[in-house]
Design a protein around this motif. Sequence first.
Motif, PDB file in Angstrom:
ATOM      1  N   ASN A  58       1.061  -1.184  -0.050  1.00 57.35           N
ATOM      2  CA  ASN A  58      -0.115  -0.064   0.244  1.00 57.35           C
ATOM      3  C   ASN A  58       0.868   1.232  -0.052  1.00 57.35           C
ATOM      4  O   ASN A  58       0.411   2.366   0.068  1.00 57.35           O
ATOM      5  CB  ASN A  58      -0.845  -0.015   1.157  1.00 57.35           C
ATOM      6  CG  ASN A  58      -2.183  -1.046   0.915  1.00 57.35           C
ATOM      7  OD1 ASN A  58      -3.194  -0.642   0.459  1.00 57.35           O
ATOM      8  ND2 ASN A  58      -1.978  -2.243   1.710  1.00 57.35           N
ATOM      9  N   ALA A  91      -0.236   3.678  -2.825  1.00 60.96           N
ATOM     10  CA  ALA A  91      -1.456   4.240  -2.344  1.00 60.96           C
ATOM     11  C   ALA A  91      -1.627   5.365  -1.403  1.00 60.96           C
ATOM     12  O   ALA A  91      -2.078   6.416  -1.293  1.00 60.96           O
ATOM     13  CB  ALA A  91      -2.420   3.099  -2.184  1.00 60.96           C
ATOM     14  N   HIS A  92      -0.512   5.137  -0.341  1.00 65.27           N
ATOM     15  CA  HIS A  92      -0.455   5.976   0.851  1.00 65.27           C
ATOM     16  C   HIS A  92      -0.075   7.303   0.147  1.00 65.27           C
ATOM     17  O   HIS A  92      -0.324   8.361   0.524  1.00 65.27           O
ATOM     18  CB  HIS A  92       0.531   5.589   1.876  1.00 65.27           C
ATOM     19  CG  HIS A  92       0.273   4.461   2.607  1.00 65.27           C
ATOM     20  ND1 HIS A  92       1.181   3.611   3.021  1.00 65.27           N
ATOM     21  CD2 HIS A  92      -1.049   3.862   2.663  1.00 65.27           C
ATOM     22  CE1 HIS A  92       0.415   2.536   3.632  1.00 65.27           C
ATOM     23  NE2 HIS A  92      -0.912   2.757   3.390  1.00 65.27           N
ATOM     24  N   GLN A 101      -0.175   8.615  -2.765  1.00 66.59           N
ATOM     25  CA  GLN A 101      -1.248   8.924  -3.762  1.00 66.59           C
ATOM     26  C   GLN A 101      -2.299   9.829  -2.930  1.00 66.59           C
ATOM     27  O   GLN A 101      -2.841  10.823  -3.192  1.00 66.59           O
ATOM     28  CB  GLN A 101      -1.831   8.200  -4.736  1.00 66.59           C
ATOM     29  CG  GLN A 101      -2.982   8.784  -5.375  1.00 66.59           C
ATOM     30  CD  GLN A 101      -3.328   7.629  -6.741  1.00 66.59           C
ATOM     31  OE1 GLN A 101      -3.127   6.326  -6.360  1.00 66.59           O
ATOM     32  NE2 GLN A 101      -4.251   8.042  -7.676  1.00 66.59           N
ATOM     33  N   ALA A 102      -2.875   9.293  -1.683  1.00 66.00           N
ATOM     34  CA  ALA A 102      -3.787   9.658  -0.799  1.00 66.00           C
ATOM     35  C   ALA A 102      -3.312  10.799  -0.179  1.00 66.00           C
ATOM     36  O   ALA A 102      -3.926  11.576   0.555  1.00 66.00           O
ATOM     37  CB  ALA A 102      -4.461   8.563  -0.109  1.00 66.00           C
ATOM     38  N   ASN A 139      -4.093   4.604   4.225  1.00 67.28           N
ATOM     39  CA  ASN A 139      -5.314   4.242   3.599  1.00 67.28           C
ATOM     40  C   ASN A 139      -5.726   3.331   4.746  1.00 67.28           C
ATOM     41  O   ASN A 139      -5.077   2.831   5.868  1.00 67.28           O
ATOM     42  CB  ASN A 139      -5.356   3.320   2.373  1.00 67.28           C
ATOM     43  CG  ASN A 139      -4.351   2.349   2.404  1.00 67.28           C
ATOM     44  OD1 ASN A 139      -4.034   1.718   3.391  1.00 67.28           O
ATOM     45  ND2 ASN A 139      -3.986   1.715   1.015  1.00 67.28           N
TER      46      ASN A 139
END
Length: 391
Positions: free
Chosen positions: A23, A26-27, A29-30, A34
């Motif tokens: 992840n 994804a972290h 990007q966010a 997450n």
Amino acid sequence: MSAATRPDGPAMARTIRDTVMQNAAAHEQARTLNAPTVEALWNSGLMQFMNPRCAGGHEPSFRELIDTWQELAWADGSVGWIGIANFPSAAFAAAYLPEAGYDEVFARHGNRSTLGGQFAPNGLGQRVEGGYRLSGNWNFGSGTGHANYVVGGFIPMHGSEMQMGALGMPEMLVAVMPREEVNFTDGWHVQGLKGTGSFDYNVQELFVPEHRVFPLFTREPLRGGPLYRFGVMPITAAGHAAWALGVARSALDDVRALALERVRMGDLSTLAHKPTFQRGLAHHEGMWRAARLLVVDTFTGFEAAVAAGAEVTPVMRADMRVAATYATEACREVVQWAHLAAGTVAIREGNRLERAFRDIYTGTQHAFIGEKTYTDGARVMLGLIPDSPAL
């Protein structure tokens, strides 16, 4: 579960390594962790691991803390940073809040409370009946993206006068505020540590009851054992050092693995066969081990003394802060070498060496491990000043 049978912190961290690594992108990007990773931190026991036992924690030793934070930072710098932000923030509140505050923040939530934010006193709190009317603006509120309580350091005011504390400095307190009472203005668009949710936030004329306030520099825990007698500054120093050690360890491990298979343009054999690489790897491995040994020896040595009844002295605090700052600087040099040695592989987005490089250079900009740590520590060591609140 008894202390003898419970998993230790590093073992808990290893159970979520795959989740963290899967992840990591994804972290970023966010710009915050997450839900799967936050849930993994809770399910593993890590989110409350540093708390006093009454708040669901383990009251870990410095050695266990350092190893745990290092493991998390090895997997991903942002998650490692969350470990040195959320874990201590909750632990400090659980150890130092008055009973009514502890009950509200922890007991009523079954100890499932995450705290994040900034302890620097960037607010002013007007003393009113039952608490403080608080206004302030804080930056770099690490871990606030998923925290249900937010902390903010502030200076208490009595009318137009600051309340003075020790060493001729204003008293400094920490407010614990429910998330829904805090205004977030974001601001977290950065080079590295992108996934930490270190958002800017503020409050204006917010009433904070005195039972959700504790002294920033206290070393008198209301709950928990010897660890919490060190106070906010030394424990935070251990976190910064361990985080840097974890990121640097990941860079060394990754470049060593790469060297065994990577043949750079114009070379006849793998990078591992180049004498310059061999020399650099051995040198920086030695640098990393020396830095880690300094950190572990300093913190565990003083921990043993305090557990035996010694007071935490200014010289102890200076030594711990200097060890953390030195280790961080050494780790930055280690990561820089690994990034250069890896060549163009390390400039590609998504590569772990690319992320480690960005993270270490972002993390080492933190004022907590800046040059002033050395000068304040040296002044105490030389006897020029008796103490420094900055330590």
